[in-house]
Scaffold this active site. Structure first.
Site, PDB file in Angstrom:
ATOM      1  N   ARG A   1      11.422  -7.294   1.463  1.00  0.00           N
ATOM      2  CA  ARG A   1      11.374  -5.833   1.321  1.00  0.00           C
ATOM      3  C   ARG A   1      12.693  -5.181   1.723  1.00  0.00           C
ATOM      4  O   ARG A   1      13.322  -5.563   2.686  1.00  0.00           O
ATOM      5  CB  ARG A   1      10.252  -5.272   2.191  1.00  0.00           C
ATOM      6  CG  ARG A   1      10.273  -3.756   2.236  1.00  0.00           C
ATOM      7  CD  ARG A   1       8.967  -3.182   2.617  1.00  0.00           C
ATOM      8  NE  ARG A   1       8.631  -3.381   4.020  1.00  0.00           N
ATOM      9  CZ  ARG A   1       7.478  -2.977   4.550  1.00  0.00           C
ATOM     10  NH1 ARG A   1       6.560  -2.420   3.797  1.00  0.00           N
ATOM     11  NH2 ARG A   1       7.245  -3.169   5.816  1.00  0.00           N
TER      12      ARG A   1
ATOM     13  N   ARG B   1      -5.456   2.831  12.112  1.00  0.00           N
ATOM     14  CA  ARG B   1      -5.205   1.407  12.279  1.00  0.00           C
ATOM     15  C   ARG B   1      -6.142   0.771  13.300  1.00  0.00           C
ATOM     16  O   ARG B   1      -5.994  -0.410  13.611  1.00  0.00           O
ATOM     17  CB  ARG B   1      -3.759   1.186  12.725  1.00  0.00           C
ATOM     18  CG  ARG B   1      -2.813   0.835  11.579  1.00  0.00           C
ATOM     19  CD  ARG B   1      -1.432   0.807  12.170  1.00  0.00           C
ATOM     20  NE  ARG B   1      -0.493  -0.076  11.519  1.00  0.00           N
ATOM     21  CZ  ARG B   1       0.399   0.310  10.600  1.00  0.00           C
ATOM     22  NH1 ARG B   1       0.412   1.533  10.160  1.00  0.00           N
ATOM     23  NH2 ARG B   1       1.270  -0.557  10.133  1.00  0.00           N
TER      24      ARG B   1
ATOM     25  N   ARG C   1       2.953  -8.394  13.670  1.00  0.00           N
ATOM     26  CA  ARG C   1       2.307  -7.308  12.919  1.00  0.00           C
ATOM     27  C   ARG C   1       1.074  -7.825  12.181  1.00  0.00           C
ATOM     28  O   ARG C   1       0.062  -7.133  12.096  1.00  0.00           O
ATOM     29  CB  ARG C   1       3.310  -6.691  11.952  1.00  0.00           C
ATOM     30  CG  ARG C   1       4.381  -5.891  12.693  1.00  0.00           C
ATOM     31  CD  ARG C   1       5.553  -5.577  11.821  1.00  0.00           C
ATOM     32  NE  ARG C   1       5.221  -4.703  10.719  1.00  0.00           N
ATOM     33  CZ  ARG C   1       5.869  -4.700   9.562  1.00  0.00           C
ATOM     34  NH1 ARG C   1       6.880  -5.526   9.353  1.00  0.00           N
ATOM     35  NH2 ARG C   1       5.515  -3.869   8.625  1.00  0.00           N
TER      36      ARG C   1
ATOM     37  N   ARG D   1      14.168  -3.307   7.234  1.00  0.00           N
ATOM     38  CA  ARG D   1      13.594  -2.775   8.468  1.00  0.00           C
ATOM     39  C   ARG D   1      13.678  -3.809   9.584  1.00  0.00           C
ATOM     40  O   ARG D   1      13.476  -4.996   9.337  1.00  0.00           O
ATOM     41  CB  ARG D   1      12.115  -2.413   8.231  1.00  0.00           C
ATOM     42  CG  ARG D   1      11.924  -1.082   7.588  1.00  0.00           C
ATOM     43  CD  ARG D   1      10.510  -0.844   7.129  1.00  0.00           C
ATOM     44  NE  ARG D   1       9.486  -1.179   8.139  1.00  0.00           N
ATOM     45  CZ  ARG D   1       8.184  -0.919   7.970  1.00  0.00           C
ATOM     46  NH1 ARG D   1       7.756  -0.325   6.866  1.00  0.00           N
ATOM     47  NH2 ARG D   1       7.318  -1.251   8.893  1.00  0.00           N
TER      48      ARG D   1
ATOM     49  N   LYS E   1       0.825  -1.220   0.000  1.00  0.00           N
ATOM     50  CA  LYS E   1       0.000   0.000   0.000  1.00  0.00           C
ATOM     51  C   LYS E   1       0.850   1.257   0.000  1.00  0.00           C
ATOM     52  O   LYS E   1       0.459   2.254  -0.587  1.00  0.00           O
ATOM     53  CB  LYS E   1      -1.037  -0.001   1.127  1.00  0.00           C
ATOM     54  CG  LYS E   1      -0.502  -0.167   2.508  1.00  0.00           C
ATOM     55  CD  LYS E   1      -1.632  -0.270   3.507  1.00  0.00           C
ATOM     56  CE  LYS E   1      -1.089  -0.293   4.933  1.00  0.00           C
ATOM     57  NZ  LYS E   1      -0.083  -1.372   5.175  1.00  0.00           N
TER      58      LYS E   1
HETATM   59  P1  AMP Z   1       4.277   0.726   8.819  1.00  0.00           P
HETATM   60  O1  AMP Z   1       5.463   1.408   8.244  1.00  0.00           O
HETATM   61  O2  AMP Z   1       2.978   1.326   8.381  1.00  0.00           O
HETATM   62  O3  AMP Z   1       4.312  -0.776   8.634  1.00  0.00           O
HETATM   63  O4  AMP Z   1       4.334   0.988  10.402  1.00  0.00           O
HETATM   64  C1  AMP Z   1       5.423   0.519  11.179  1.00  0.00           C
HETATM   65  C2  AMP Z   1       5.089   0.565  12.657  1.00  0.00           C
HETATM   66  O5  AMP Z   1       4.817   1.915  13.052  1.00  0.00           O
HETATM   67  C3  AMP Z   1       3.863  -0.218  13.093  1.00  0.00           C
HETATM   68  O6  AMP Z   1       4.140  -1.590  13.287  1.00  0.00           O
HETATM   69  C4  AMP Z   1       3.515   0.497  14.398  1.00  0.00           C
HETATM   70  O7  AMP Z   1       4.401   0.110  15.449  1.00  0.00           O
HETATM   71  C5  AMP Z   1       3.810   1.936  14.061  1.00  0.00           C
HETATM   72  N1  AMP Z   1       2.621   2.596  13.473  1.00  0.00           N
HETATM   73  C6  AMP Z   1       2.464   3.056  12.204  1.00  0.00           C
HETATM   74  N2  AMP Z   1       1.252   3.602  12.018  1.00  0.00           N
HETATM   75  C7  AMP Z   1       0.611   3.488  13.205  1.00  0.00           C
HETATM   76  C8  AMP Z   1      -0.686   3.852  13.668  1.00  0.00           C
HETATM   77  N3  AMP Z   1      -1.595   4.417  12.858  1.00  0.00           N
HETATM   78  N4  AMP Z   1      -0.993   3.590  14.967  1.00  0.00           N
HETATM   79  C9  AMP Z   1      -0.115   3.025  15.792  1.00  0.00           C
HETATM   80  N5  AMP Z   1       1.119   2.626  15.420  1.00  0.00           N
HETATM   81  C10 AMP Z   1       1.480   2.860  14.142  1.00  0.00           C
END
Ligand code: AMP
Length: 226
Positions: free
Chosen positions: A129, A90, A173, A162, A15
């Site tokens: 990734r 989320r 996750r 990452r 996404k």
């Molecule tokens: P992402 O890059 O979107 O996969 O986000 C990586 C990490 O950031 C997630 O596993 C959460 O720990 C934190 N995170 C990102 N977006 C949110 C959100 N909307 N609410 C809470 N934690 C978030």
């Protein structure tokens, strides 16, 4: 506020890649909460210190921290024409908070694009990734490799894996997505603003399908043509 779009979907579904492509195409800024947290961690800020333990464990950063960060960001003048949100909301509380934040600016959420894929595909995508240090541009060792190994095509910075793309954290996750985030699918479907896209297609094809669906759902926005 102009056109406000949310990208929803499991971690690793692509996404972020699609949100960036669409942002470029429509000239609307992309805002990814995960990128914001990683940036804060890199800068060693107070917020970054708070967020790091959650990111490392694949858990959600507490809502009050996340919502305050998004609210502050969206006050920026660059979001006057709208925003393409990626990774936010989320959970249902964040979804309600987003409605409030947009309403404060006289706007509303127009469309939610759900990009979906099976858990097997998601795991394969997350483990392959690679992300660029400078700006978080995404690659995949098999599906979307960089032209030069280990270097970002766009800015030449180093590509890295990452910490939360390691197998132990990936499982966590996916569980958080299933339990906490996926109820948003039904929530937005009921509101009649959900677009569902098959995320198991090649990147350009997914983008094309998103544009086709948007042309129907948001037919009053001039920049959306196929
Ligand atoms: P992402 O890059 O979107 O996969 O986000 C990586 C990490 O950031 C997630 O596993 C959460 O720990 C934190 N995170 C990102 N977006 C949110 C959100 N909307 N609410 C809470 N934690 C978030």
């Amino acid at each position: 506020m102009g056109l406000n779009i949310v990208f929803l979907g499991p971690p690793g579904v692509g996404k972020g890649t699609q949100a960036r492509l669409l942002a470029k195409r429509l000239g609307i800024p992309h805002l990814a909460t995960g990128d914001l947290f990683r940036e804060e961690i890199k800068n060693g800020s107070e917020l970054g210190r708070k967020a790091k333990e959650y990111l490392d464990q694949g858990r959600l950063v507490p809502d009050e921290v996340t919502v305050a960060m998004v609210r502050e960001k969206l006050q920026g003048a660059e979001y006057g024409e709208g925003v393409i949100l990626d990774g936010f909301p989320r959970n249902l509380e964040q979804a309600a908070a987003l409605d409030g934040i947009l309403a404060e600016r006289g706007g509303a959420l127009r469309t939610v694009i759900l990009v979906n894929a099976s858990p097997q595909v998601v795991v394969q995508r997350l483990s392959g990734r690679r992300v660029c240090r400078a700006a978080g541009h995404n690659y995949h060792l098999q599906n979307n490799p960089p032209r030069a190994e280990g270097r970002c095509d766009i800015d030449g910075s180093e590509l890295y894996q990452r910490d939360d793309d390691r197998p132990e954290v990936i499982q966590q996750r996916i569980q958080v997505y299933t339990e906490t985030t996926s109820p948003l699918v039904e929530y937005y479907r009921r509101r009649g603003i959900l677009i569902e896209i098959d995320g198991e297609r090649p990147i350009p094809e997914i983008q094309e399908r998103i544009l086709e669906a948007l042309a129907v759902a948001v037919n009053d926005y001039p920049k959306i043509q196929i």
